[in-house]
Design a protein around this motif. Structure first.
Motif, PDB file in Angstrom:
ATOM      1  N   LEU A  64     -84.546 -58.145 -10.496  1.00 49.28           N
ATOM      2  CA  LEU A  64     -83.838 -57.010  -9.927  1.00 49.28           C
ATOM      3  C   LEU A  64     -82.475 -57.336  -9.331  1.00 49.28           C
ATOM      4  O   LEU A  64     -81.541 -56.537  -9.439  1.00 49.28           O
ATOM      5  N   MET A  65     -82.326 -58.494  -8.681  1.00 49.22           N
ATOM      6  CA  MET A  65     -81.152 -58.742  -7.843  1.00 49.22           C
ATOM      7  C   MET A  65     -79.829 -58.642  -8.609  1.00 49.22           C
ATOM      8  O   MET A  65     -78.927 -57.899  -8.228  1.00 49.22           O
ATOM      9  N   GLY A  66     -79.710 -59.407  -9.697  1.00 48.83           N
ATOM     10  CA  GLY A  66     -78.458 -59.387 -10.447  1.00 48.83           C
ATOM     11  C   GLY A  66     -78.191 -58.052 -11.107  1.00 48.83           C
ATOM     12  O   GLY A  66     -77.037 -57.583 -11.153  1.00 48.83           O
ATOM     13  N   ASN A  67     -79.250 -57.393 -11.596  1.00 48.94           N
ATOM     14  CA  ASN A  67     -79.073 -56.119 -12.294  1.00 48.94           C
ATOM     15  C   ASN A  67     -78.618 -55.007 -11.356  1.00 48.94           C
ATOM     16  O   ASN A  67     -77.694 -54.248 -11.672  1.00 48.94           O
ATOM     17  N   ILE A  68     -79.272 -54.892 -10.208  1.00 45.51           N
ATOM     18  CA  ILE A  68     -78.888 -53.831  -9.267  1.00 45.51           C
ATOM     19  C   ILE A  68     -77.476 -54.075  -8.734  1.00 45.51           C
ATOM     20  O   ILE A  68     -76.683 -53.141  -8.592  1.00 45.51           O
ATOM     21  N   THR A  69     -77.142 -55.336  -8.448  1.00 47.64           N
ATOM     22  CA  THR A  69     -75.786 -55.662  -7.998  1.00 47.64           C
ATOM     23  C   THR A  69     -74.755 -55.281  -9.043  1.00 47.64           C
ATOM     24  O   THR A  69     -73.710 -54.690  -8.717  1.00 47.64           O
ATOM     25  N   SER A  70     -75.023 -55.588 -10.298  1.00 47.98           N
ATOM     26  CA  SER A  70     -74.078 -55.278 -11.377  1.00 47.98           C
ATOM     27  C   SER A  70     -73.867 -53.775 -11.525  1.00 47.98           C
ATOM     28  O   SER A  70     -72.730 -53.318 -11.708  1.00 47.98           O
ATOM     29  N   ILE A  71     -74.950 -53.000 -11.432  1.00 44.02           N
ATOM     30  CA  ILE A  71     -74.824 -51.538 -11.552  1.00 44.02           C
ATOM     31  C   ILE A  71     -74.025 -50.981 -10.375  1.00 44.02           C
ATOM     32  O   ILE A  71     -73.157 -50.113 -10.549  1.00 44.02           O
ATOM     33  N   ALA A  72     -74.296 -51.469  -9.173  1.00 42.84           N
ATOM     34  CA  ALA A  72     -73.576 -50.992  -7.992  1.00 42.84           C
ATOM     35  C   ALA A  72     -72.092 -51.309  -8.078  1.00 42.84           C
ATOM     36  O   ALA A  72     -71.245 -50.544  -7.577  1.00 42.84           O
ATOM     37  N   MET A  73     -71.728 -52.434  -8.705  1.00 42.73           N
ATOM     38  CA  MET A  73     -70.329 -52.868  -8.784  1.00 42.73           C
ATOM     39  C   MET A  73     -69.559 -52.202  -9.919  1.00 42.73           C
ATOM     40  O   MET A  73     -68.326 -52.156  -9.891  1.00 42.73           O
ATOM     41  N   GLN A  74     -70.242 -51.688 -10.923  1.00 46.96           N
ATOM     42  CA  GLN A  74     -69.573 -51.168 -12.113  1.00 46.96           C
ATOM     43  C   GLN A  74     -68.513 -50.098 -11.818  1.00 46.96           C
ATOM     44  O   GLN A  74     -67.428 -50.133 -12.393  1.00 46.96           O
ATOM     45  N   PRO A  75     -68.770 -49.120 -10.925  1.00 44.86           N
ATOM     46  CA  PRO A  75     -67.764 -48.074 -10.714  1.00 44.86           C
ATOM     47  C   PRO A  75     -66.564 -48.511  -9.873  1.00 44.86           C
ATOM     48  O   PRO A  75     -65.646 -47.712  -9.663  1.00 44.86           O
ATOM     49  N   LEU A  76     -66.560 -49.754  -9.390  1.00 45.02           N
ATOM     50  CA  LEU A  76     -65.532 -50.163  -8.434  1.00 45.02           C
ATOM     51  C   LEU A  76     -64.301 -50.781  -9.081  1.00 45.02           C
ATOM     52  O   LEU A  76     -63.350 -51.149  -8.380  1.00 45.02           O
ATOM     53  N   ASN A  81     -61.160 -52.554 -10.319  1.00 44.05           N
ATOM     54  CA  ASN A  81     -60.417 -53.737  -9.902  1.00 44.05           C
ATOM     55  C   ASN A  81     -60.602 -54.091  -8.426  1.00 44.05           C
ATOM     56  O   ASN A  81     -60.020 -55.057  -7.944  1.00 44.05           O
ATOM     57  N   MET A  82     -61.403 -53.304  -7.706  1.00 41.66           N
ATOM     58  CA  MET A  82     -61.621 -53.577  -6.279  1.00 41.66           C
ATOM     59  C   MET A  82     -62.782 -54.561  -6.122  1.00 41.66           C
ATOM     60  O   MET A  82     -63.680 -54.363  -5.304  1.00 41.66           O
ATOM     61  N   ALA A  83     -62.757 -55.638  -6.899  1.00 36.87           N
ATOM     62  CA  ALA A  83     -63.904 -56.546  -6.937  1.00 36.87           C
ATOM     63  C   ALA A  83     -64.153 -57.215  -5.598  1.00 36.87           C
ATOM     64  O   ALA A  83     -65.288 -57.344  -5.162  1.00 36.87           O
ATOM     65  N   GLY A  84     -63.089 -57.635  -4.932  1.00 36.22           N
ATOM     66  CA  GLY A  84     -63.262 -58.351  -3.669  1.00 36.22           C
ATOM     67  C   GLY A  84     -63.839 -57.482  -2.582  1.00 36.22           C
ATOM     68  O   GLY A  84     -64.919 -57.737  -2.057  1.00 36.22           O
ATOM     69  N   ILE A  85     -63.118 -56.427  -2.250  1.00 36.18           N
ATOM     70  CA  ILE A  85     -63.577 -55.548  -1.176  1.00 36.18           C
ATOM     71  C   ILE A  85     -64.806 -54.765  -1.617  1.00 36.18           C
ATOM     72  O   ILE A  85     -65.680 -54.444  -0.803  1.00 36.18           O
ATOM     73  N   GLY A  86     -64.911 -54.479  -2.924  1.00 33.81           N
ATOM     74  CA  GLY A  86     -66.093 -53.783  -3.420  1.00 33.81           C
ATOM     75  C   GLY A  86     -67.340 -54.622  -3.244  1.00 33.81           C
ATOM     76  O   GLY A  86     -68.375 -54.146  -2.759  1.00 33.81           O
ATOM     77  N   ALA A  87     -67.246 -55.902  -3.607  1.00 33.17           N
ATOM     78  CA  ALA A  87     -68.382 -56.812  -3.429  1.00 33.17           C
ATOM     79  C   ALA A  87     -68.736 -56.954  -1.958  1.00 33.17           C
ATOM     80  O   ALA A  87     -69.903 -57.047  -1.593  1.00 33.17           O
ATOM     81  N   SER A  88     -67.710 -56.970  -1.108  1.00 31.62           N
ATOM     82  CA  SER A  88     -67.963 -57.142   0.327  1.00 31.62           C
ATOM     83  C   SER A  88     -68.699 -55.951   0.914  1.00 31.62           C
ATOM     84  O   SER A  88     -69.626 -56.117   1.717  1.00 31.62           O
ATOM     85  N   VAL A  89     -68.296 -54.760   0.536  1.00 29.90           N
ATOM     86  CA  VAL A  89     -68.913 -53.563   1.113  1.00 29.90           C
ATOM     87  C   VAL A  89     -70.313 -53.374   0.544  1.00 29.90           C
ATOM     88  O   VAL A  89     -71.249 -53.037   1.280  1.00 29.90           O
ATOM     89  N   VAL A  90     -70.483 -53.591  -0.759  1.00 35.06           N
ATOM     90  CA  VAL A  90     -71.822 -53.520  -1.353  1.00 35.06           C
ATOM     91  C   VAL A  90     -72.731 -54.552  -0.696  1.00 35.06           C
ATOM     92  O   VAL A  90     -73.855 -54.247  -0.275  1.00 35.06           O
ATOM     93  N   GLY A  91     -72.236 -55.785  -0.569  1.00 33.30           N
ATOM     94  CA  GLY A  91     -73.031 -56.842   0.053  1.00 33.30           C
ATOM     95  C   GLY A  91     -73.285 -56.587   1.522  1.00 33.30           C
ATOM     96  O   GLY A  91     -74.403 -56.784   2.017  1.00 33.30           O
TER      97      GLY A  91
END
Length: 402
Positions: free
Chosen positions: A330-342, A344-354
């Motif tokens: 589950l971990m990698g898959n759910i993270t990837s789905i949550a990040m998909q709509p973000l 080029n905001m990979a840095g701040i997007g990953a931070s807020v999701v995390g």
């Protein structure tokens, strides 16, 4: 900020995966190596009760969650590598404080600082991966990285126990410093910066707020972020209580490191399998099927306890191993789905999701861990309820708009 070293232009895929795994593994190392030493630390530093032991773990998660909000925006402002450099310095400072700790407060402050610094490594590596890969490819890379990352929970408690046989618990934090320095030097000298200067965003806390609003208004990102927090929350309950359950409830403290390592092995297997099947079956399908299976197994085990079964250590380890296998899927898959709509905001997007998911996790783990009273019922119920809520959220996230 000038780089400490001139890195290579590109890394081979194998070295890239190994480096990202090492940087990510710092988090697991800081959590799992210390587990066999919790009882010794609590006695030396005079914790008020056995249930306060889990604060040594929870405090690191607290720093990790708060730090992700800061270092996500910072990695978008000064680059992925420079933010990791700053985080490494904070992590090492926290390790020094823990080595010098002569009381509960100093230890907790040291652990919070360790988590704060590790947030930079966690967010920076995810952002670097997101800069280079997307969708199923990103999930495949994450799964391969997590497969190696999970070797740390398998081996770290054994290594921690070995250190306790010959040295004091303070030696464990010395090892953290050594591993952190090696990883820092490797990343600084070999990994190129993946964020181009023209994509830098000025650092501001308002950007964090804007990203929070973006995720809140994006149904897929929001539901999957909270679902990730629920899955991690149940996992953290197991980690928080593992030493108490195995050492005190089942009187098997001498076997703790091996039992913990065997259970963690199933997460590694799951990540490897996920990397093989993800492009064939897709993120969402695997996630939904896994959650359904996780709910069924957890609910059946909970019903057996309610009906009077007193689970043995073998029963409990089998149950945990199956659940950790599901968590690995589950971990990698759910993270990837949550990040998909973000985008080029990979840095701040990953931070807020995390950060958001970890806030959910810390609340769940603190509450359920506090309910533990020499009985595994709260832990099993936590797996069942959190999985059910996560599945409902994911279904809501992909429900067609009216």
């Amino acid at each position: 900020m000038r780089p400490l070293f001139k890195p290579t232009k590109t890394l081979a895929t194998a070295e890239f995966i190994a480096l990202m795994a090492a940087a990510t593994a710092l988090v697991a190392l800081a959590i799992d190596t210390i587990l066999p030493a919790l009882d010794s630390i609590s006695k030396d530093l005079t914790f008020k009760s056995n249930n306060d032991i889990h604060l040594i773990i929870t405090s690191l998660f607290l720093g990790l969650g708060f730090g992700q909000f800061i270092f996500g925006a910072l990695s978008d402002a000064i680059g992925r590598k420079n933010s990791i450099h700053i985080g490494m310095m904070i992590f090492l400072l926290g390790c020094v404080l823990s080595i010098m700790a002569d009381g509960f407060t100093t230890m907790i402050i040291g652990r919070v600082l360790q988590g704060l610094g590790l947030a930079a490594s966690r967010i920076g590596t995810i952002a670097i991966i997101r800069d280079c890969y997307q969708g199923e490819q990103m999930s495949r890379i994450l799964s391969l990285i997590m497969m190696f990352f999970i070797l740390v929970p398998m081996l770290a408690p054994i290594f921690g126990q070995f250190l306790l046989w010959y040295f004091s618990w303070r030696s464990i934090f010395v090892v953290f410093i050594i591993f952190g320095l090696i990883t820092w030097l490797w990343l600084a000298s070999r990994q190129p910066e993946t964020l181009k200067p023209e994509h830098y965003r000025p650092f501001s806390f308002s950007s964090v707020g804007k990203t929070l609003l973006l995720i809140y208004h994006n149904r897929i990102s929001m539901t999957h972020t909270v679902a990730l927090g629920l899955i991690h929350g149940a996992l953290f309950v197991y980690i928080n209580t593992a030493q108490q359950v195995i050492q005190f409830q089942y009187q098997a403290g001498q076997h703790f490191a091996w039992i913990f390592g065997v259970a963690a092995f199933f997460i590694a297997i799951a990540h490897f399998i996920n990397a093989l099947i993800i492009e064939r079956f897709g993120l969402l399908r695997i996630t939904q099927i896994t959650l359904v299976a996780k709910i069924i197994i957890s609910t059946l085990f909970l019903l057996l306890i309610v009906l009077g079964l007193s689970p043995s250590l073998v029963h409990y380890v089998v149950f945990i191993s199956i659940n950790l296998f599901f968590v690995g899927l589950l971990m990698g898959n759910i993270t990837s789905i949550a990040m998909q709509p973000l985008g080029n905001m990979a840095g701040i997007g990953a931070s807020v999701v995390g950060g958001l998911s970890l806030c959910v996790s810390v609340v769940i783990a603190t509450f359920i861990s506090g309910l533990y009273n020499n009985n595994v019922t709260p832990i099993v119920a936590g797996f069942a309820i959190c999985s059910l809520l996560a599945l409902w959220l994911i279904q809501q996230g992909h429900r067609p708009s009216k």
